[in-house]
Design a protein around this motif. Structure first.
Motif, PDB file in Angstrom:
ATOM      1  N   THR A 109      28.978  19.704  12.550  1.00 23.37           N
ATOM      2  CA  THR A 109      29.427  18.497  11.632  1.00 23.37           C
ATOM      3  C   THR A 109      28.377  18.072  10.801  1.00 23.37           C
ATOM      4  O   THR A 109      28.404  17.529   9.778  1.00 23.37           O
ATOM      5  N   ALA A 126      38.083  20.675  11.772  1.00 22.71           N
ATOM      6  CA  ALA A 126      36.748  20.497  11.486  1.00 22.71           C
ATOM      7  C   ALA A 126      36.264  21.764  10.530  1.00 22.71           C
ATOM      8  O   ALA A 126      35.212  21.562   9.569  1.00 22.71           O
ATOM      9  N   ALA A 172      30.753  21.131  16.843  1.00 26.32           N
ATOM     10  CA  ALA A 172      29.975  19.817  16.847  1.00 26.32           C
ATOM     11  C   ALA A 172      29.188  19.842  17.842  1.00 26.32           C
ATOM     12  O   ALA A 172      29.349  20.491  18.875  1.00 26.32           O
ATOM     13  N   PRO A 173      28.040  19.070  17.803  1.00 24.13           N
ATOM     14  CA  PRO A 173      27.462  18.392  16.363  1.00 24.13           C
ATOM     15  C   PRO A 173      26.760  19.032  15.345  1.00 24.13           C
ATOM     16  O   PRO A 173      26.727  18.541  14.234  1.00 24.13           O
ATOM     17  N   LYS A 201      28.477  18.203   6.639  1.00 21.98           N
ATOM     18  CA  LYS A 201      28.377  16.656   5.989  1.00 21.98           C
ATOM     19  C   LYS A 201      27.372  16.715   4.693  1.00 21.98           C
ATOM     20  O   LYS A 201      27.677  16.550   3.708  1.00 21.98           O
TER      21      LYS A 201
END
Length: 407
Positions: free
Chosen positions: A100, A352, A96-97, A104
């Motif tokens: 992420t 994650a 992350a980020p 997504k």
């Protein structure tokens, strides 16, 4: 003044991992002892720096799910691995980020409805492949003639690869087969051809979107942020490798387990096809299919893991086949129980980096195994050549026959 060097971590001072030659899919008995001892064992793989082995279920969930452990720190390091040189790239090595954001956007495109819509294609591909094999003779190599071909056909259909380019993807899948005779230079040439096809597909779908995964990935957005061409290509390669390994490894592994001995499990599923989804979850948990070095993390800071203080910058390797057999989490873990409460196994990871295509992998197995169960009631494994010391444990070749085949 005399300089006193630090004590070297000599290779001979550390135990080598894996503990066997990785043939077969049975869980090594050594993990039972490691789960019972306090602390972690520090080992060496074939290449790279030492690593802590994480063998207990709760410790594995901690390392896989806690942001204090990094995948991105593997880049540029002599990380623990089984191959001499493996280039790290794509979603799997990001934190992350960045991770992420990309995950997504990928999940927007790889929706549950899109994955479920693959069922008819997967079923038809499996059915056609089995029909071709039956027309050719009383048996087949389930790795090359069935699982590999099913993986290529279904991946190309999902992505929207035109029929004229599918030979390119079949070529790279053949190069990735365990035991393949394709050399490094030829393999890189084939990867280059796949990259060229992917670039062309991206350009065409940007101009003329269709109802396929590539178009959906191009259109996925987070506010005004979209995937770049480089990110799209990296995701295609990540999906290709993950999809290929799931189908080509797990279908033969499941067939092997279901048909061995007195064939009770195979016959049970034939009589009760509604149990297949639960059976697949249990087989994914039970089979030791993920090999050494698949889940390397680095500690960002000093962290206590299972009674061992892991220092910042040290590597940890999660052994999910051991975690999936931890009696602290699974009652009678070595038994195959289709009525076991679903969920919890770590075969698709955790946190994650939990596999974005896990549901698609389940669908692959349900359709691929479902066709075999329906059409080959007497399917029998005749001969197996196991991979040796791979990232993924499974068969190089698995000869199967059905009713009327040679004894």
């Amino acid at each position: 003044m005399t300089n006193i060097p630090d004590l070297p971590e000599a290779a001979e001072a550390l135990e080598h991992f894996p503990f066997d030659d990785a043939r077969g899919i049975e869980v090594n008995e050594r993990f039972r002892e490691l789960r019972q001892r306090k602390g972690l064992l520090r080992v060496r793989l074939a290449y790279g720096e030492p690593t802590w082995l994480v063998t207990r279920y709760e410790d594995a969930r901690l390392v896989l799910g806690d942001a204090r452990f990094s995948r991105a720190m593997s880049v540029g390091r002599d990380y623990p691995r089984q191959e001499e040189a493996t280039e790290l790239a794509g979603l799997v090595i990001l934190d992350a980020p960045e991770h992420t954001r990309l995950r997504k956007l990928l999940l927007q495109a790889l929706s549950r409805s899109r994955m479920e819509a693959q069922r008819p294609t997967l079923h038809a591909a499996a059915d056609d492949l089995l029909s071709s094999a039956m027309n050719a003779g009383p048996g087949m190599d389930i790795v090359v003639d069935y699982a590999q071909q099913m993986g290529v056909l279904s991946f190309c259909d999902l992505l929207g690869v035109p029929a004229s380019d599918r030979e390119v993807f079949e070529s790279i899948s053949a190069a990735l087969l365990p035991g393949s005779a394709v050399g490094p230079e030829d393999r890189m040439r084939r990867f280059g051809a796949v990259r060229t096809c992917t670039e062309q597909l991206i350009a065409e779908r940007r101009a003329r979107p269709r109802d396929d995964l590539m178009s959906a990935m191009i259109q996925a957005r987070d506010e005004e942020d979209r995937l770049t061409d480089t990110e799209l290509i990296d995701l295609v390669f990540s999906l290709l490798l993950a999809r290929f390994e799931t189908i080509i490894t797990q279908i033969p592994n499941c067939v092997y387990v279901l048909t061995r001995g007195d064939r009770v499990l195979w016959n049970r599923l034939r009589a009760n096809p509604a149990e297949l989804p639960a059976a697949i979850e249990e087989l994914l948990r039970n089979n030791a299919s993920a090999g050494a070095g698949m889940f390397v993390r680095y500690a960002r800071e000093d962290v206590n893991v299972g009674g061992t203080l892991v220092r910042a910058g040290e590597a940890l390797t999660v052994v999910n086949e051991s975690a999936n057999h931890d009696p602290a989490r699974f009652e009678d873990p070595d038994a195959i129980d289709f009525t076991r409460p679903p969920g919890g196994h770590l075969t698709f990871g955790h946190g994650a980096h939990y596999c974005a295509g896990a549901q698609l992998g389940r669908i692959d197995l349900q359709e691929g195994l479902g066709v075999l169960l329906t059409r080959t009631p007497e399917l029998t494994v005749r001969d197996i050549t196991w991979r040796e010391r791979p990232h993924i444990r499974g068969a190089v070749a698995m000869r199967v026959t059905w009713q009327g085949g040679p004894e």
